[in-house]
Design a protein around this motif. Structure first.
Motif, PDB file in Angstrom:
ATOM      1  N   ARG A  28     -12.656   4.321  -9.040  1.00  0.00           N
ATOM      2  CA  ARG A  28     -12.816   4.529  -7.600  1.00  0.00           C
ATOM      3  C   ARG A  28     -12.342   3.315  -6.812  1.00  0.00           C
ATOM      4  NH1 ARG A  28     -19.069   5.909  -7.890  1.00  0.00           N
ATOM      5  NH2 ARG A  28     -18.833   4.049  -9.207  1.00  0.00           N
ATOM      6  N   LYS A  29     -12.659   2.131  -7.306  1.00  0.00           N
ATOM      7  CA  LYS A  29     -12.221   0.914  -6.621  1.00  0.00           C
ATOM      8  C   LYS A  29     -10.727   0.705  -6.780  1.00  0.00           C
ATOM      9  CE  LYS A  29     -16.668  -1.464  -6.900  1.00  0.00           C
ATOM     10  NZ  LYS A  29     -17.412  -2.650  -7.380  1.00  0.00           N
ATOM     11  N   ARG A  30     -10.165   1.158  -7.898  1.00  0.00           N
ATOM     12  CA  ARG A  30      -8.716   1.053  -8.071  1.00  0.00           C
ATOM     13  C   ARG A  30      -7.990   1.938  -7.072  1.00  0.00           C
ATOM     14  NH1 ARG A  30      -5.359  -0.793 -11.981  1.00  0.00           N
ATOM     15  NH2 ARG A  30      -7.082  -1.224 -13.420  1.00  0.00           N
ATOM     16  N   VAL A  31      -8.517   3.143  -6.837  1.00  0.00           N
ATOM     17  CA  VAL A  31      -7.914   4.031  -5.845  1.00  0.00           C
ATOM     18  C   VAL A  31      -8.022   3.419  -4.450  1.00  0.00           C
ATOM     19  CG1 VAL A  31      -8.121   6.286  -4.727  1.00  0.00           C
ATOM     20  CG2 VAL A  31      -8.291   6.114  -7.215  1.00  0.00           C
ATOM     21  N   LEU A  32      -9.186   2.834  -4.143  1.00  0.00           N
ATOM     22  CA  LEU A  32      -9.365   2.184  -2.847  1.00  0.00           C
ATOM     23  C   LEU A  32      -8.412   0.990  -2.703  1.00  0.00           C
ATOM     24  CD1 LEU A  32     -13.249   2.239  -2.388  1.00  0.00           C
ATOM     25  CD2 LEU A  32     -11.543   3.550  -1.106  1.00  0.00           C
ATOM     26  N   LEU A  33      -8.213   0.249  -3.800  1.00  0.00           N
ATOM     27  CA  LEU A  33      -7.281  -0.879  -3.773  1.00  0.00           C
ATOM     28  C   LEU A  33      -5.870  -0.399  -3.439  1.00  0.00           C
ATOM     29  CD1 LEU A  33      -6.476  -3.831  -4.298  1.00  0.00           C
ATOM     30  CD2 LEU A  33      -6.324  -3.257  -6.735  1.00  0.00           C
ATOM     31  N   ALA A  34      -5.432   0.672  -4.096  1.00  0.00           N
ATOM     32  CA  ALA A  34      -4.100   1.215  -3.813  1.00  0.00           C
ATOM     33  C   ALA A  34      -3.992   1.690  -2.369  1.00  0.00           C
ATOM     34  CB  ALA A  34      -3.797   2.365  -4.779  1.00  0.00           C
ATOM     35  N   LEU A  35      -5.074   2.283  -1.849  1.00  0.00           N
ATOM     36  CA  LEU A  35      -5.073   2.757  -0.460  1.00  0.00           C
ATOM     37  C   LEU A  35      -4.954   1.593   0.520  1.00  0.00           C
ATOM     38  CD1 LEU A  35      -5.385   5.015   1.623  1.00  0.00           C
ATOM     39  CD2 LEU A  35      -7.871   4.767   1.416  1.00  0.00           C
ATOM     40  N   VAL A  36      -5.710   0.513   0.262  1.00  0.00           N
ATOM     41  CA  VAL A  36      -5.636  -0.659   1.129  1.00  0.00           C
ATOM     42  C   VAL A  36      -4.237  -1.268   1.096  1.00  0.00           C
ATOM     43  CG1 VAL A  36      -6.476  -3.024   1.446  1.00  0.00           C
ATOM     44  CG2 VAL A  36      -8.089  -1.172   1.009  1.00  0.00           C
ATOM     45  N   LEU A  37      -3.641  -1.332  -0.098  1.00  0.00           N
ATOM     46  CA  LEU A  37      -2.285  -1.873  -0.221  1.00  0.00           C
ATOM     47  C   LEU A  37      -1.262  -1.026   0.535  1.00  0.00           C
ATOM     48  CD1 LEU A  37      -2.255  -2.973  -3.981  1.00  0.00           C
ATOM     49  CD2 LEU A  37      -2.366  -4.450  -1.965  1.00  0.00           C
ATOM     50  N   MET A  38      -1.527   0.275   0.638  1.00  0.00           N
ATOM     51  CA  MET A  38      -0.607   1.148   1.360  1.00  0.00           C
ATOM     52  C   MET A  38      -0.828   1.081   2.866  1.00  0.00           C
ATOM     53  SD  MET A  38      -0.292   4.505  -1.108  1.00  0.00           S
ATOM     54  CE  MET A  38       1.172   5.088  -0.277  1.00  0.00           C
ATOM     55  N   LEU A  39      -2.034   0.690   3.282  1.00  0.00           N
ATOM     56  CA  LEU A  39      -2.306   0.550   4.714  1.00  0.00           C
ATOM     57  C   LEU A  39      -1.782  -0.772   5.264  1.00  0.00           C
ATOM     58  CD1 LEU A  39      -5.947   1.950   5.024  1.00  0.00           C
ATOM     59  CD2 LEU A  39      -3.832   3.040   5.792  1.00  0.00           C
ATOM     60  N   LEU A  40      -1.647  -1.764   4.400  1.00  0.00           N
ATOM     61  CA  LEU A  40      -1.226  -3.088   4.858  1.00  0.00           C
ATOM     62  C   LEU A  40       0.135  -3.087   5.563  1.00  0.00           C
ATOM     63  CD1 LEU A  40      -2.524  -5.449   2.039  1.00  0.00           C
ATOM     64  CD2 LEU A  40      -2.889  -5.752   4.497  1.00  0.00           C
ATOM     65  N   PRO A  41       1.157  -2.363   5.076  1.00  0.00           N
ATOM     66  CA  PRO A  41       2.442  -2.367   5.803  1.00  0.00           C
ATOM     67  C   PRO A  41       2.331  -1.822   7.220  1.00  0.00           C
ATOM     68  CG  PRO A  41       2.732  -1.528   3.575  1.00  0.00           C
ATOM     69  CD  PRO A  41       1.257  -1.639   3.797  1.00  0.00           C
ATOM     70  N   LEU A  42       1.322  -1.007   7.480  1.00  0.00           N
ATOM     71  CA  LEU A  42       1.115  -0.471   8.828  1.00  0.00           C
ATOM     72  C   LEU A  42       0.299  -1.411   9.696  1.00  0.00           C
ATOM     73  CD1 LEU A  42       0.150   3.180   7.785  1.00  0.00           C
ATOM     74  CD2 LEU A  42       2.423   2.312   8.378  1.00  0.00           C
TER      75      LEU A  42
END
Length: 278
Positions: free
Chosen positions: A133-147
């Motif tokens: 679950r935290k790995r999925v959240l990590l990937a989500l945060v990394l994808m939000l960073l460019p925005l």
């Protein structure tokens, strides 16, 4: 100055509240067009404004105060996880809450405050990525960073890459490296990195074109490589062995002691500094 910074970020939120969207083609200035390429802060401000029933300019300081508070809470949780000490975690939170630069960066009305929040969240989630679950959240945060902010994105991706390289080498040295772990780690970084590359290319991000040429890409790659080497060396069990110049035990100095990973790190570091000075 604070009001001028706020006005730069508020313009996009006002368009979102009024029109329900923020189109770069409708930007009234080059600065607004630039901000529209990293729109997450303005969209969050618009939602915050509509929930509170206040104009974006009137509630932006309240929102940034909330973001700064969340940053301090994440810093406390990260220090607690790394040290296991309540005193150390409280000290970390106090430093973050009272340090002038951090206070300015997290409460000023600009997107960098949201970027710092995501950066600290990246550190925290990376430590707990063994939980899917935290790995999925990590990937989500990394994808939000460019925005959110381009430079914060670069720092976060470099951190994850360096940390994964260091752990991969240590797992390989101790025969604990397996394909499942490798695929998970690679996917966690590769998917957001691919999204960031495609997004920055599509919006013609200014800084991206600057680091996309051969010279700057080589310099950036060298810096990341140096960081990876230092991280690997610092986390190696071999660091507990004395350097040959400090080894007071009698005996012959072998070639492996004269040139080991510590010497390699020194040579790479010196070479990077020399190239940078040129």
């Amino acid at each position: 100055q604070e009001r001028e910074l706020a006005a730069r970020e508020v313009k996009g939120a006002e368009r979102i509240v009024a029109d329900g969207r923020w189109d770069r083609a409708d930007a009234g200035s080059n600065l607004e067009a630039y901000n529209s390429k990293m729109p997450l802060f303005s969209y969050i401000l618009a939602e915050f404004s509509m929930v509170l029933g206040m104009a974006p300019m009137d509630c932006i300081q309240l929102m940034t105060a909330v973001l700064g508070t969340v940053c301090v809470i994440i810093g406390f949780a990260l220090a607690k996880k790394l040290t296991g000490s309540d005193a150390a975690a409280l000290g970390c939170a106090a430093v973050l809450a009272l340090h002038g630069f951090f206070v300015y960066a997290t409460v000023a009305a600009w997107k960098e405050g949201l970027g710092i929040l995501f950066l600290l969240l990246t550190f925290l989630l990376f430590e707990g990525r063994a939980d899917p679950r935290k790995r999925v959240l990590l990937a989500l945060v990394l994808m939000l960073l460019p925005l959110t902010h381009h430079l914060t994105t670069l720092v976060a991706y470099a951190f994850v890459f360096i940390a994964v390289c260091a752990e991969s080498i240590n797992r390989w040295r101790t025969d604990r490296l397996d394909w499942n772990w490798t695929v998970c780690e690679a996917t966690t970084l590769a998917a957001p990195a691919a999204f960031a590359y495609i997004y920055f290319s599509s919006v013609n991000m200014e800084f991206f074109s600057e680091v996309n040429n051969a010279n700057d890409a080589a310099l950036l790659g060298s810096a990341i490589f140096l960081g990876a080497v230092v991280a690997i060396v610092l986390t190696m069990p071999a660091m507990s062995k004395p350097w040959f110049i400090f080894d007071t035990k009698p005996g012959v100095v072998s070639a492996s002691l004269l040139f080991d990973e510590k010497s390699l790190a020194l040579l790479v570091g010196y070479g990077a500094l020399l190239l940078n000075s040129r």
